[in-house]
Design a protein around this motif. Structure first.
Motif, PDB file in Angstrom:
ATOM      1  N   PRO A  77       1.268  -1.090  -0.099  1.00  0.00           N
ATOM      2  CA  PRO A  77       0.033  -0.138  -0.271  1.00  0.00           C
ATOM      3  C   PRO A  77       0.854   1.147   0.113  1.00  0.00           C
ATOM      4  CG  PRO A  77      -0.239  -0.734   2.133  1.00  0.00           C
ATOM      5  CD  PRO A  77       1.092  -1.723   1.351  1.00  0.00           C
ATOM      6  N   ALA A  78       0.922   2.083  -0.842  1.00  0.00           N
ATOM      7  CA  ALA A  78       1.389   3.622  -0.872  1.00  0.00           C
ATOM      8  C   ALA A  78      -0.156   4.586   0.527  1.00  0.00           C
ATOM      9  CB  ALA A  78       0.838   4.391  -1.964  1.00  0.00           C
ATOM     10  N   ALA A  79      -1.374   3.669   0.137  1.00  0.00           N
ATOM     11  CA  ALA A  79      -2.096   5.059   1.330  1.00  0.00           C
ATOM     12  C   ALA A  79      -2.923   4.568   1.913  1.00  0.00           C
ATOM     13  CB  ALA A  79      -2.118   6.603   0.489  1.00  0.00           C
ATOM     14  N   GLN A  80      -3.713   4.656   2.893  1.00  0.00           N
ATOM     15  CA  GLN A  80      -5.194   4.681   2.958  1.00  0.00           C
ATOM     16  C   GLN A  80      -5.583   5.751   3.037  1.00  0.00           C
ATOM     17  OE1 GLN A  80      -6.154   1.076   5.276  1.00  0.00           O
ATOM     18  NE2 GLN A  80      -7.782   2.805   7.175  1.00  0.00           N
ATOM     19  N   GLY A  81      -6.958   6.168   2.295  1.00  0.00           N
ATOM     20  CA  GLY A  81      -8.114   6.777   2.162  1.00  0.00           C
ATOM     21  C   GLY A  81     -10.216   6.812   1.891  1.00  0.00           C
ATOM     22  N   GLU A  82     -10.549   7.126   1.443  1.00  0.00           N
ATOM     23  CA  GLU A  82     -11.309   6.513   1.753  1.00  0.00           C
ATOM     24  C   GLU A  82     -12.450   6.306   0.472  1.00  0.00           C
ATOM     25  OE1 GLU A  82     -13.719   9.894   3.795  1.00  0.00           O
ATOM     26  OE2 GLU A  82     -13.489   9.335   5.458  1.00  0.00           O
ATOM     27  N   LEU A  83     -13.226   5.003  -0.116  1.00  0.00           N
ATOM     28  CA  LEU A  83     -13.964   5.541  -1.007  1.00  0.00           C
ATOM     29  C   LEU A  83     -15.258   4.986  -0.496  1.00  0.00           C
ATOM     30  CD1 LEU A  83     -12.643   2.489  -3.442  1.00  0.00           C
ATOM     31  CD2 LEU A  83     -11.775   4.276  -3.152  1.00  0.00           C
ATOM     32  N   TRP A  84     -16.572   5.495  -1.162  1.00  0.00           N
ATOM     33  CA  TRP A  84     -17.776   5.262  -1.133  1.00  0.00           C
ATOM     34  C   TRP A  84     -18.632   3.954  -1.498  1.00  0.00           C
ATOM     35  CZ3 TRP A  84     -18.633   9.472   2.680  1.00  0.00           C
ATOM     36  CH2 TRP A  84     -17.930  10.517   2.893  1.00  0.00           C
ATOM     37  N   ASP A  85     -19.775   3.599  -0.148  1.00  0.00           N
ATOM     38  CA  ASP A  85     -20.763   2.919  -1.148  1.00  0.00           C
ATOM     39  C   ASP A  85     -22.101   4.586  -0.733  1.00  0.00           C
ATOM     40  OD1 ASP A  85     -22.444   1.128  -0.804  1.00  0.00           O
ATOM     41  OD2 ASP A  85     -21.433  -0.176   0.643  1.00  0.00           O
ATOM     42  N   ASP A  86     -21.944   4.850  -1.895  1.00  0.00           N
ATOM     43  CA  ASP A  86     -23.383   5.708  -1.144  1.00  0.00           C
ATOM     44  C   ASP A  86     -22.797   6.525  -0.581  1.00  0.00           C
ATOM     45  OD1 ASP A  86     -25.874   6.956  -2.101  1.00  0.00           O
ATOM     46  OD2 ASP A  86     -26.739   5.718  -1.093  1.00  0.00           O
ATOM     47  N   ARG A  87     -23.220   7.343   0.380  1.00  0.00           N
ATOM     48  CA  ARG A  87     -22.867   8.105   1.574  1.00  0.00           C
ATOM     49  C   ARG A  87     -22.401   7.278   2.530  1.00  0.00           C
ATOM     50  NH1 ARG A  87     -28.834  11.595   2.016  1.00  0.00           N
ATOM     51  NH2 ARG A  87     -28.664  11.862  -0.549  1.00  0.00           N
ATOM     52  N   THR A  88     -21.559   6.230   2.519  1.00  0.00           N
ATOM     53  CA  THR A  88     -21.274   6.300   3.007  1.00  0.00           C
ATOM     54  C   THR A  88     -19.244   5.567   4.117  1.00  0.00           C
ATOM     55  OG1 THR A  88     -22.836   4.380   4.338  1.00  0.00           O
ATOM     56  CG2 THR A  88     -20.663   3.790   4.778  1.00  0.00           C
ATOM     57  N   ALA A  89     -18.954   6.377   3.937  1.00  0.00           N
ATOM     58  CA  ALA A  89     -17.311   6.087   3.959  1.00  0.00           C
ATOM     59  C   ALA A  89     -16.505   4.889   4.182  1.00  0.00           C
ATOM     60  CB  ALA A  89     -16.716   7.497   4.455  1.00  0.00           C
ATOM     61  N   ILE A  90     -15.902   4.126   2.912  1.00  0.00           N
ATOM     62  CA  ILE A  90     -14.908   2.833   3.446  1.00  0.00           C
ATOM     63  C   ILE A  90     -13.769   3.290   3.455  1.00  0.00           C
ATOM     64  CG2 ILE A  90     -14.670   0.287   2.366  1.00  0.00           C
ATOM     65  CD1 ILE A  90     -17.992   1.192   3.453  1.00  0.00           C
ATOM     66  N   PRO A  91     -12.333   2.470   4.907  1.00  0.00           N
ATOM     67  CA  PRO A  91     -11.170   2.878   4.354  1.00  0.00           C
ATOM     68  C   PRO A  91     -11.037   1.824   3.824  1.00  0.00           C
ATOM     69  CG  PRO A  91     -12.162   1.688   6.496  1.00  0.00           C
ATOM     70  CD  PRO A  91     -13.021   2.272   5.944  1.00  0.00           C
ATOM     71  N   SER A  92     -10.086   2.428   2.320  1.00  0.00           N
ATOM     72  CA  SER A  92      -9.877   1.982   1.817  1.00  0.00           C
ATOM     73  C   SER A  92      -8.197   1.405   1.375  1.00  0.00           C
ATOM     74  CB  SER A  92     -10.672   1.315   0.340  1.00  0.00           C
ATOM     75  OG  SER A  92     -10.051   1.464  -0.848  1.00  0.00           O
ATOM     76  N   GLN A  93      -7.102   0.775   1.135  1.00  0.00           N
ATOM     77  CA  GLN A  93      -6.168   0.835   0.915  1.00  0.00           C
ATOM     78  C   GLN A  93      -5.365   0.935  -0.863  1.00  0.00           C
ATOM     79  OE1 GLN A  93      -3.683  -1.706   3.149  1.00  0.00           O
ATOM     80  NE2 GLN A  93      -4.783  -0.850   4.690  1.00  0.00           N
ATOM     81  N   TRP A  94      -4.830   1.985  -0.850  1.00  0.00           N
ATOM     82  CA  TRP A  94      -4.103   2.217  -2.767  1.00  0.00           C
ATOM     83  C   TRP A  94      -2.643   2.153  -2.860  1.00  0.00           C
ATOM     84  CZ3 TRP A  94      -1.280   5.258  -5.415  1.00  0.00           C
ATOM     85  CH2 TRP A  94      -1.485   5.647  -6.612  1.00  0.00           C
ATOM     86  N   GLY A  95      -2.788   0.859  -4.102  1.00  0.00           N
ATOM     87  CA  GLY A  95      -0.927   0.544  -4.065  1.00  0.00           C
ATOM     88  C   GLY A  95      -0.806  -0.430  -4.938  1.00  0.00           C
ATOM     89  N   LEU A  96      -0.026  -1.240  -5.193  1.00  0.00           N
ATOM     90  CA  LEU A  96       0.750  -1.988  -5.950  1.00  0.00           C
ATOM     91  C   LEU A  96       0.572  -3.637  -5.644  1.00  0.00           C
ATOM     92  CD1 LEU A  96       3.979  -2.681  -5.828  1.00  0.00           C
ATOM     93  CD2 LEU A  96       3.926  -0.193  -6.858  1.00  0.00           C
TER      94      LEU A  96
END
Length: 266
Positions: A77-96
């Motif tokens: 992972p490079a970072a953890q931010g938020e993706l969205w399930d409608d109006r609910t924020a979901i913690p999500s990691q992004w990387g390679l």
């Protein structure tokens, strides 16, 4: 040994991508732009960054791992931010991620950052954190070690021009590769570098004795019809022993991302 390098585009073309990977089953897969949302069992979530809204495969890392069950899967992972399930924020990691077939023992490994550091409380301001990962494996058929290191180069909103940050990340990438490479090994460096073919990044790697195969073998793009912007290059693959190349190709069909897979056969 077959090595594939690909930016997975967050799994936007999920079905085509997984079918292609399962059918091709490279010995080593270097995959950038991978999503990992362990707190969600959703198939899709939404990325929001101002006016930029994009559907993301919520657990692309899980999906590709399932498509390649005979591979060891490593997520970086490079970072953890938020993706969205409608109006609910979901913690999500992004990387390679790197996937290594179990027939190739992993005998060395390096993981780190080529730009900034891990961002645990959001994806951050552009240009955002960028990670890199390298593995050293043993190729029994060729009786040699092979080191493969890849990165997802920083994205600068101003464009793909040379910057001090890009030069610094090229030197970091090269240093990571060297840290796991033994004198008699074959070395491969690849990834979505986010630079042009005449960039300082490629000069730094070229001056270190690596040959770039995309432009070196006459390909005029690493993008396909999914990519609508100008600038047809982003992805590169370099090797220090070109005589070891059995085949190299940039795959335009099928389209499994807005980037083309790069496939090296040793």
């Amino acid at each position: 040994m077959k090595i594939m390098c690909l930016n997975g585009w967050g799994g936007k073309l999920h079905e085509a991508l997984l079918t292609y990977l399962a059918g091709t089953s490279p010995g080593i897969l270097c995959l950038q732009e991978v999503i990992h949302s362990p707190a969600s069992d959703k198939d899709w979530l939404t990325y929001r960054d101002g006016d930029h809204i994009l559907k993301q495969r919520a657990n692309l890392f899980r999906d590709v791992s399932a498509a390649l069950p005979e591979h060891v899967a490593i997520f970086c992972p490079a970072a953890q931010g938020e993706l969205w399930d409608d109006r609910t924020a979901i913690p999500s990691q992004w990387g390679l991620a790197t996937f290594v077939h179990r027939s190739f023992p992993i005998i060395g490994q390096v993981q780190g950052f080529v730009h900034k550091d891990f961002s645990p409380v959001g994806y951050g301001a552009h240009p955002r954190s960028r990670s890199a990962h390298g593995v050293r494996v043993w190729d029994f058929d060729a009786n040699r070690g092979v080191s493969i290191t890849h990165m997802h180069g920083l994205r600068d909103l101003r464009g793909k021009m040379d910057t001090p940050e890009r030069a610094k990340q090229a030197h970091k990438l090269l240093g990571m590769s060297r840290s796991i490479t033994e004198p008699d090994d074959l070395t491969v460096i690849c990834g979505d570098f986010n630079v042009e073919p005449d960039s300082e990044t490629l000069s730094i790697l070229g001056n270190a004795g690596l040959t770039e195969l995309v432009t070196g073998r006459g390909y005029d793009s690493t993008r396909n019809s999914q990519y609508k912007k100008p600038g047809r290059f982003a992805d590169y693959l370099l090797i220090d022993q070109e005589h070891a190349v059995r085949d190299f190709d940039v795959i335009y069909d099928p389209e499994v991302s807005d980037h083309c897979p790069l496939i090296l056969e040793l």
